[in-house]
Every structure is written in structure tokens, then in C-alpha cells.
Design a protein around this motif. Sequence first.
Motif, PDB file in Angstrom:
ATOM      1  N   LEU A  40      51.874  39.634  37.850  1.00  0.00           N
ATOM      2  CA  LEU A  40      50.892  39.148  36.977  1.00  0.00           C
ATOM      3  C   LEU A  40      51.104  37.515  36.971  1.00  0.00           C
ATOM      4  CD1 LEU A  40      50.350  41.905  34.547  1.00  0.00           C
ATOM      5  CD2 LEU A  40      48.633  41.120  36.118  1.00  0.00           C
ATOM      6  N   ALA A  46      44.709  37.299  34.712  1.00  0.00           N
ATOM      7  CA  ALA A  46      46.081  37.699  35.033  1.00  0.00           C
ATOM      8  C   ALA A  46      47.024  36.994  33.794  1.00  0.00           C
ATOM      9  CB  ALA A  46      46.815  37.278  36.121  1.00  0.00           C
ATOM     10  N   ARG A  77      45.189  46.095  37.889  1.00  0.00           N
ATOM     11  CA  ARG A  77      46.133  44.979  37.175  1.00  0.00           C
ATOM     12  C   ARG A  77      47.167  45.996  36.364  1.00  0.00           C
ATOM     13  NH1 ARG A  77      41.084  42.713  34.761  1.00  0.00           N
ATOM     14  NH2 ARG A  77      40.445  44.177  33.229  1.00  0.00           N
TER      15      ARG A  77
END
Length: 132
Positions: A120, A131, A112
Amino acid sequence: MRATGRRRGAAVRCRGWLTQQRQDWGRHNEEQRRRLGEAGVKPGARPQKTAARTNAKAGAAKGSDAFTRGVTALKQYVEREGAMPGRGHIEVLPDGTEHRTGIWIGNQKARRDKLDAEQLRTLAELGVEWAV
């Protein structure tokens, strides 16, 4: 004549050994090559090398395509089921291909910090909690 039982196993092992000798031809010394040649063993065909990728953008485009496929699969699943898929879930896309959506979500979470703000945001809109 068909080999059976113990002899068949030996024939399979022998065939495997011959294949390995052909593949490893370049590793044999001259004496080994000579002896193999006398036994009728010839070097195996060398596999063609693929061209190295020279365009750095091609990798980014491929990654974007993979992300888009993952989002498509996740969106399809969430619309149908109303929840996040489990890790082992495989979603069938409209084009008939399968996508390992559950594993894909885990992979996105693991990387991420490499996802851009747009990616995201897209995941957050689909209900991916981490996210946000």
C-alpha cells in the motif's frame, strides 16, 4: 480433390465431430466404441496432467513477482506521463513484455484489503489515491 462451398462446410463439421469423438472416447459406451472403431476412429491422446503445486510459498512468490511487475509498469508510466493511466492502458516494460497497467490498478483496488502495508505504501508513493 478440393472441397468447395457447401461440401467444404460439411467436411469441416465432420472433422470437428471426429475430433470430439476422439476426445470423448472414455464417455462412449462399449457399443459406441466398437462402431467408431469399425469406422476407423481411434481414441485421442489423453492430455498430460500437470503436477499439482505443493509449495504454498511458490504462489506467494508468483504474486509478489506480479505485484513487482505492476509497480514497475506504473512507475514507468507515471514518470513519463505524470498521471495515472486509464483502465485500458497497456504499458510496454523494458524487457519488451506488455503489462495491462490500467486493469492491474483496478484489480489492486478491488483487493486492497489483502495488500500488506508495504505494498500500500508503494502504491501511495506512486500517487494512487486510494492507497493512502
